[in-house]
Design a protein around this motif. Structure first.
Motif, PDB file in Angstrom:
ATOM      1  N   HIS A  55     -17.825  91.183  44.768  1.00  9.07           N
ATOM      2  CA  HIS A  55     -19.316  91.447  44.560  1.00  9.07           C
ATOM      3  C   HIS A  55     -20.057  90.581  45.682  1.00  9.07           C
ATOM      4  O   HIS A  55     -19.472  89.616  46.077  1.00  9.07           O
ATOM      5  CB  HIS A  55     -19.446  90.945  43.172  1.00  9.07           C
ATOM      6  CG  HIS A  55     -20.875  91.156  42.678  1.00  9.07           C
ATOM      7  ND1 HIS A  55     -21.858  90.228  42.704  1.00  9.07           N
ATOM      8  CD2 HIS A  55     -21.533  92.230  42.365  1.00  9.07           C
ATOM      9  CE1 HIS A  55     -23.017  90.689  42.113  1.00  9.07           C
ATOM     10  NE2 HIS A  55     -22.934  91.852  42.017  1.00  9.07           N
ATOM     11  N   SER A  56     -21.016  90.910  45.794  1.00  9.03           N
ATOM     12  CA  SER A  56     -22.121  90.272  46.900  1.00  9.03           C
ATOM     13  C   SER A  56     -22.221  88.814  46.517  1.00  9.03           C
ATOM     14  O   SER A  56     -22.235  87.989  47.466  1.00  9.03           O
ATOM     15  CB  SER A  56     -23.230  90.871  46.942  1.00  9.03           C
ATOM     16  OG  SER A  56     -24.340  90.983  45.882  1.00  9.03           O
ATOM     17  N   SER A  57     -22.515  88.550  45.108  1.00 12.03           N
ATOM     18  CA  SER A  57     -22.281  86.908  44.756  1.00 12.03           C
ATOM     19  C   SER A  57     -21.264  86.125  45.285  1.00 12.03           C
ATOM     20  O   SER A  57     -21.482  85.129  45.550  1.00 12.03           O
ATOM     21  CB  SER A  57     -22.668  86.823  43.428  1.00 12.03           C
ATOM     22  OG  SER A  57     -21.371  87.457  42.681  1.00 12.03           O
ATOM     23  N   TYR A  58     -20.050  86.883  45.464  1.00 11.44           N
ATOM     24  CA  TYR A  58     -18.794  86.085  45.840  1.00 11.44           C
ATOM     25  C   TYR A  58     -18.887  85.958  47.233  1.00 11.44           C
ATOM     26  O   TYR A  58     -18.664  84.794  47.930  1.00 11.44           O
ATOM     27  CB  TYR A  58     -17.628  86.938  45.455  1.00 11.44           C
ATOM     28  CG  TYR A  58     -16.367  86.161  46.050  1.00 11.44           C
ATOM     29  CD1 TYR A  58     -15.685  85.014  45.290  1.00 11.44           C
ATOM     30  CD2 TYR A  58     -15.969  86.689  47.022  1.00 11.44           C
ATOM     31  CE1 TYR A  58     -14.640  84.585  45.843  1.00 11.44           C
ATOM     32  CE2 TYR A  58     -14.730  86.374  47.448  1.00 11.44           C
ATOM     33  CZ  TYR A  58     -13.896  85.426  47.038  1.00 11.44           C
ATOM     34  OH  TYR A  58     -12.797  84.680  47.724  1.00 11.44           O
ATOM     35  N   VAL A  59     -19.098  87.063  48.195  1.00 14.07           N
ATOM     36  CA  VAL A  59     -19.269  87.066  49.578  1.00 14.07           C
ATOM     37  C   VAL A  59     -20.186  85.933  49.750  1.00 14.07           C
ATOM     38  O   VAL A  59     -20.217  85.374  50.958  1.00 14.07           O
ATOM     39  CB  VAL A  59     -19.491  88.327  50.053  1.00 14.07           C
ATOM     40  CG1 VAL A  59     -19.754  88.343  51.720  1.00 14.07           C
ATOM     41  CG2 VAL A  59     -18.317  89.109  49.820  1.00 14.07           C
ATOM     42  N   LEU A  69     -16.484  87.282  41.805  1.00 14.67           N
ATOM     43  CA  LEU A  69     -17.749  87.070  41.407  1.00 14.67           C
ATOM     44  C   LEU A  69     -18.242  85.466  42.165  1.00 14.67           C
ATOM     45  O   LEU A  69     -17.340  84.597  41.976  1.00 14.67           O
ATOM     46  CB  LEU A  69     -18.180  86.993  40.110  1.00 14.67           C
ATOM     47  CG  LEU A  69     -18.052  88.338  39.125  1.00 14.67           C
ATOM     48  CD1 LEU A  69     -18.017  88.314  37.956  1.00 14.67           C
ATOM     49  CD2 LEU A  69     -18.958  89.397  39.934  1.00 14.67           C
ATOM     50  N   GLY A  70     -19.383  85.287  42.104  1.00 11.37           N
ATOM     51  CA  GLY A  70     -20.007  84.104  42.828  1.00 11.37           C
ATOM     52  C   GLY A  70     -20.050  83.201  41.250  1.00 11.37           C
ATOM     53  O   GLY A  70     -20.090  83.798  40.113  1.00 11.37           O
ATOM     54  N   LYS A  71     -20.162  81.946  41.286  1.00 14.77           N
ATOM     55  CA  LYS A  71     -20.420  80.902  40.332  1.00 14.77           C
ATOM     56  C   LYS A  71     -21.506  81.278  39.162  1.00 14.77           C
ATOM     57  O   LYS A  71     -21.375  81.607  38.048  1.00 14.77           O
ATOM     58  CB  LYS A  71     -20.636  79.630  40.744  1.00 14.77           C
ATOM     59  CG  LYS A  71     -19.529  78.950  41.651  1.00 14.77           C
ATOM     60  CD  LYS A  71     -19.803  77.675  42.121  1.00 14.77           C
ATOM     61  CE  LYS A  71     -18.303  76.955  42.406  1.00 14.77           C
ATOM     62  NZ  LYS A  71     -18.477  77.413  44.122  1.00 14.77           N
ATOM     63  N   GLY A  72     -22.416  81.929  39.742  1.00  4.97           N
ATOM     64  CA  GLY A  72     -23.856  82.151  38.822  1.00  4.97           C
ATOM     65  C   GLY A  72     -23.431  83.214  38.034  1.00  4.97           C
ATOM     66  O   GLY A  72     -23.741  83.359  36.920  1.00  4.97           O
ATOM     67  N   GLU A  73     -22.806  84.471  38.506  1.00  7.94           N
ATOM     68  CA  GLU A  73     -22.318  85.534  37.906  1.00  7.94           C
ATOM     69  C   GLU A  73     -21.257  85.324  36.897  1.00  7.94           C
ATOM     70  O   GLU A  73     -21.178  85.891  35.903  1.00  7.94           O
ATOM     71  CB  GLU A  73     -22.181  86.801  38.607  1.00  7.94           C
ATOM     72  CG  GLU A  73     -23.007  87.571  39.482  1.00  7.94           C
ATOM     73  CD  GLU A  73     -24.112  88.132  38.700  1.00  7.94           C
ATOM     74  OE1 GLU A  73     -23.743  88.166  37.399  1.00  7.94           O
ATOM     75  OE2 GLU A  73     -25.092  88.651  39.230  1.00  7.94           O
ATOM     76  N   GLU A  74     -20.337  84.448  37.208  1.00 10.71           N
ATOM     77  CA  GLU A  74     -19.289  83.843  36.320  1.00 10.71           C
ATOM     78  C   GLU A  74     -19.918  83.180  35.098  1.00 10.71           C
ATOM     79  O   GLU A  74     -19.420  83.503  33.981  1.00 10.71           O
ATOM     80  CB  GLU A  74     -18.292  83.107  37.019  1.00 10.71           C
ATOM     81  CG  GLU A  74     -17.325  83.411  38.079  1.00 10.71           C
ATOM     82  CD  GLU A  74     -16.234  84.347  37.340  1.00 10.71           C
ATOM     83  OE1 GLU A  74     -16.183  84.256  36.328  1.00 10.71           O
ATOM     84  OE2 GLU A  74     -15.192  84.403  38.189  1.00 10.71           O
ATOM     85  N   GLN A  75     -20.951  82.443  35.461  1.00  7.57           N
ATOM     86  CA  GLN A  75     -21.529  81.698  34.275  1.00  7.57           C
ATOM     87  C   GLN A  75     -22.378  82.616  33.209  1.00  7.57           C
ATOM     88  O   GLN A  75     -22.794  82.110  32.208  1.00  7.57           O
ATOM     89  CB  GLN A  75     -22.385  80.525  34.545  1.00  7.57           C
ATOM     90  CG  GLN A  75     -21.488  79.498  35.331  1.00  7.57           C
ATOM     91  CD  GLN A  75     -22.084  78.395  36.131  1.00  7.57           C
ATOM     92  OE1 GLN A  75     -23.581  78.500  36.165  1.00  7.57           O
ATOM     93  NE2 GLN A  75     -21.631  77.581  36.840  1.00  7.57           N
ATOM     94  N   THR A  76     -22.793  83.709  33.587  1.00  7.11           N
ATOM     95  CA  THR A  76     -23.767  84.734  32.850  1.00  7.11           C
ATOM     96  C   THR A  76     -23.110  85.919  32.524  1.00  7.11           C
ATOM     97  O   THR A  76     -23.637  86.875  32.359  1.00  7.11           O
ATOM     98  CB  THR A  76     -24.924  85.087  33.824  1.00  7.11           C
ATOM     99  OG1 THR A  76     -24.535  85.565  35.007  1.00  7.11           O
ATOM    100  CG2 THR A  76     -25.823  83.818  34.047  1.00  7.11           C
ATOM    101  N   ASN A  77     -21.657  85.798  32.373  1.00  6.51           N
ATOM    102  CA  ASN A  77     -20.891  86.813  31.829  1.00  6.51           C
ATOM    103  C   ASN A  77     -20.807  88.272  32.818  1.00  6.51           C
ATOM    104  O   ASN A  77     -20.763  89.044  32.029  1.00  6.51           O
ATOM    105  CB  ASN A  77     -21.194  87.135  30.441  1.00  6.51           C
ATOM    106  CG  ASN A  77     -20.100  87.714  29.404  1.00  6.51           C
ATOM    107  OD1 ASN A  77     -18.935  87.875  30.081  1.00  6.51           O
ATOM    108  ND2 ASN A  77     -20.609  88.770  28.707  1.00  6.51           N
ATOM    109  N   GLY A  78     -20.936  88.069  33.898  1.00  7.22           N
ATOM    110  CA  GLY A  78     -20.954  89.019  34.951  1.00  7.22           C
ATOM    111  C   GLY A  78     -19.639  89.769  34.688  1.00  7.22           C
ATOM    112  O   GLY A  78     -20.137  91.010  35.221  1.00  7.22           O
TER     113      GLY A  78
END
Length: 231
Positions: free
Chosen positions: A26-30, A100-109
């Motif tokens: 996902h783009s949030s991870y990259v 996923l990036g940290k933000g998406e992980e924390q919001t149940n992405g």
């Protein structure tokens, strides 16, 4: 990351595992990585969307030779949507594999419809590049043909949701509301149960995806309104 089970769900084994890895980024991870050459899955998603549309169009034409171009387009649009694709992703436990990036992980992405749907399309794009059109068609047929057959079983010549909405808006000016009330069965073969409320009438239906469950509930609500036996 061990993706063997994911490939088993797809019934496809990648020759170029780099394409599979890209499809899951996902783009949030990259955006959080230091490697400027690392690519996210958005370009594969674009390709997969086109490949999926072509495959579904082919399957619908073969299954419904009597439908017009407009009806085929409407049916395809009803199938190829984020909710439907996300359900396909869940059936493969796809959320466990997406990076996923940290933000998406924390919001149940991992359970978001948009992320799962985009990852499904990215996987199809990766399969197209890895194995060609025949390979992606085989995967689409394997994963999606049950949904097409479920639509056929509901009599595709009638759109019960549209009929119910026309009827209720003409009588009380309000559109019916739909609620998924239960999901049963294993992840790879779920059945969705839906309740529709249309004025004073409530009815429940079921199907192999949310769309067909809603259609079944609408069909039964129409029967109740008209005083006919339940289908």
């Amino acid at each position: 990351m061990n993706t063997t089970l994911l490939e088993q769900h797809l019934v496809y084994r990648f020759t170029d595992t780099g394409l599979l890895a890209k499809a899951l980024r996902h783009s949030s991870y990259v955006n959080e990585q230091a490697d400027p050459a690392m690519e996210d899955n958005e370009r594969l998603e674009f390709l997969g969307d086109a490949a999926l549309s072509l495959c579904i169009g082919h399957l619908l034409m073969a299954r419904f030779p009597e439908l017009s171009e407009g009806d085929l387009s409407q049916t395809r649009a009803g199938l190829v949507n984020a909710g439907w694709l996300a359900d396909i992703g869940r059936s493969m436990n796809l959320g466990e594999y997406v990076l996923l990036g940290k933000g998406e992980e924390q919001t149940n992405g991992r359970n978001k419809d948009s992320i799962l749907a985009n990852a499904v399309e990215a996987l199809l794009g990766a399969i197209y590049l890895d194995g060609g059109f025949d390979a992606v068609m085989a995967v689409v047929r394997h994963k999606f043909e049950n949904d097409i057959e479920a639509l056929a079983a509901l009599d595709m010549n009638r759109n019960y949701k549209s009929l119910l909405q026309e009827l209720t808006q003409a009588t009380d000016g309000k559109a019916p509301t739909y609620e998924i009330i239960d999901e049963t069965g294993p992840d790879h073969d779920k059945t969705f149960h839906c309740r529709v409320s249309a004025g004073d009438i409530q009815a429940e239906g079921s199907g192999k995806n949310k769309k067909t469950a809603q259609q079944d509930a609408a069909h039964k609500a129409l029967a109740l309104i008209k005083g006919e036996p339940l289908p």
